[in-house]
Design a protein around this motif. Structure first.
Motif, short mmCIF file in Angstrom:
data_model
loop_
_atom_site.label_atom_id
_atom_site.label_comp_id
_atom_site.label_asym_id
_atom_site.label_seq_id
_atom_site.Cartn_x
_atom_site.Cartn_y
_atom_site.Cartn_z
N PRO A 190 40.60 45.31 -42.90
CA PRO A 190 41.45 46.32 -42.27
C PRO A 190 42.69 46.57 -43.10
O PRO A 190 43.41 45.64 -43.46
CB PRO A 190 41.81 45.70 -40.91
CG PRO A 190 40.76 44.67 -40.67
CD PRO A 190 40.38 44.14 -42.03
N THR A 216 46.52 50.78 -38.55
CA THR A 216 46.58 49.33 -38.43
C THR A 216 47.94 48.93 -37.90
O THR A 216 48.96 49.29 -38.50
CB THR A 216 46.32 48.63 -39.77
OG1 THR A 216 45.02 48.99 -40.23
CG2 THR A 216 46.41 47.13 -39.64
N GLY A 243 40.18 45.59 -33.18
CA GLY A 243 40.43 44.28 -33.77
C GLY A 243 40.23 43.13 -32.81
O GLY A 243 39.58 43.26 -31.77
N PRO A 295 48.12 41.94 -38.04
CA PRO A 295 47.52 43.23 -38.39
C PRO A 295 46.23 43.46 -37.61
O PRO A 295 45.37 42.56 -37.54
CB PRO A 295 47.27 43.10 -39.90
CG PRO A 295 48.28 42.12 -40.37
CD PRO A 295 48.43 41.13 -39.25
N ASN A 296 46.10 44.64 -37.03
CA ASN A 296 44.99 44.90 -36.12
C ASN A 296 44.60 46.38 -36.20
O ASN A 296 45.45 47.25 -36.05
CB ASN A 296 45.39 44.54 -34.69
CG ASN A 296 44.19 44.42 -33.77
OD1 ASN A 296 43.58 43.37 -33.69
ND2 ASN A 296 43.87 45.49 -33.06
N PRO A 297 43.31 46.69 -36.42
CA PRO A 297 42.89 48.09 -36.55
C PRO A 297 42.78 48.79 -35.20
O PRO A 297 42.31 48.21 -34.22
CB PRO A 297 41.53 47.99 -37.23
CG PRO A 297 41.00 46.65 -36.81
CD PRO A 297 42.20 45.75 -36.69
#
Length: 306
Positions: A190, A216, A243, A295-297
């Motif tokens: 990601p 993200t 995510g 961090p996360n999509p």
């Protein structure tokens, strides 16, 4: 390059009558009760803005709406900012508002001595003006020495219509300004990307609008592209957490595309969940802000009828 810098009071030398404690054309933004803005330097220069930020959200300065930089579509601009921080490498940001249709965000870590940062970008469709915001993200002190901007192309001012679009008599005089570009993402990791796929369909006298952003999240609050909803009758956001970390999401509204307020409380979107956000109040512009610990999509849809 144009001969003159286009950012009003870019060296912070001028003060507004009735407000001698802060430079004319600039306003404080963000921060909290512990944040302190100080106009430092000698009255005849050089001057700078010093922001002491011990805690809380980001804090900065923003060009006021009455001194917006005139701009049009398909132009090249260069912005130059000189910053220093204490302690060194405290996170800072430069945010350029391209009207209400887009924005350019640069994060950086200046040293304890003044450092010069310069970036070139293009203006998208629908732009009629530019505002710039500069500030600090982490705990510490930032000193902003200057904020400048130049139009690189076209070098001379072009005639714009009432919508801020280029006015021409013959299309041959313009040539091919824009062309679609195909992008293929092959990385399984990601990464922060901003993919917009606008769609507009008109059936039986009613428009259907859709845009999709693949973004993200991080531990800093980020925002989707603002949407002008002044001619829309119904609109909503849908946020899908792709995510493994939960994400805090909030809907915001604005009268001018630069000054924002929360329209609802923050909502937690769990991994794998799809959550719908519909405004409770009307202002001309809307957007979604989001953040997470890691961090996360995310996939963010905007869908509307008009």
């Amino acid at each position: 390059m144009t001969d003159a810098n286009q950012v009003y009071n870019s060296h912070f030398l001028l003060w507004q009558e009735g407000h001698p404690d802060f430079p004319d054309g600039w306003a404080q933004t963000g921060g909290d009760r512990a944040t302190r803005w100080e106009w430092v330097g000698l009255p005849d220069g050089p001057r700078a803005i010093k922001i002491e930020h011990p805690s809380g959200p980001r804090a900065g300065i923003i060009l006021e709406s009455n001194v917006v930089i005139p701009a049009g579509e398909g132009q090249r601009w260069e912005f130059r900012v000189v910053l220093q921080t204490e302690p060194a490498e405290t996170p800072c940001y430069i945010r350029v508002y391209l009207g209400a249709v887009s924005q350019y965000l640069l994060t950086l870590r200046p040293g304890s001595e003044p450092e010069d940062y310069s970036r070139v970008f293009s203006t998208p469709n629908g732009v009629t003006g530019i505002r710039v915001e500069v500030g600090i993200l982490g705990e510490g002190v930032v000193t902003i020495h200057k904020i400048q901007g130049w139009r690189l192309y076209p070098k001379r001012e072009l005639r714009l219509d009432e919508k801020g679009q280029l006015y021409v008599r013959h299309i041959d005089s313009i040539g091919k300004i824009q062309a679609p570009v195909s992008v293929r993402l092959v990385s399984p990791i990601p990464i922060p990307v901003d993919v917009r796929t606008p769609l507009q369909v008109k059936m039986s006298g009613r428009r259907y609008l859709q845009s999709v952003e693949s973004v993200t999240s991080s531990n800093i609050s980020l925002a989707t592209m603002p949407k002008d909803v002044s001619e829309l009758s119904a609109y909503s956001y849908a946020v899908h957490n792709n995510g493994t970390d939960e994400v805090v999401v909030q809907l915001q509204i604005s009268p001018d595309g630069a000054t924002w307020t929360a329209d609802d409380i923050e909502h937690v979107v769990l991994p794998g969940a799809l959550t719908v956000f519909t405004p409770n109040h009307f202002l001309r512009y809307v957007r979604i802000i989001y953040r997470s610990q890691l961090p996360n999509p995310l996939m963010v849809w905007f869908q509307a009828q008009g």
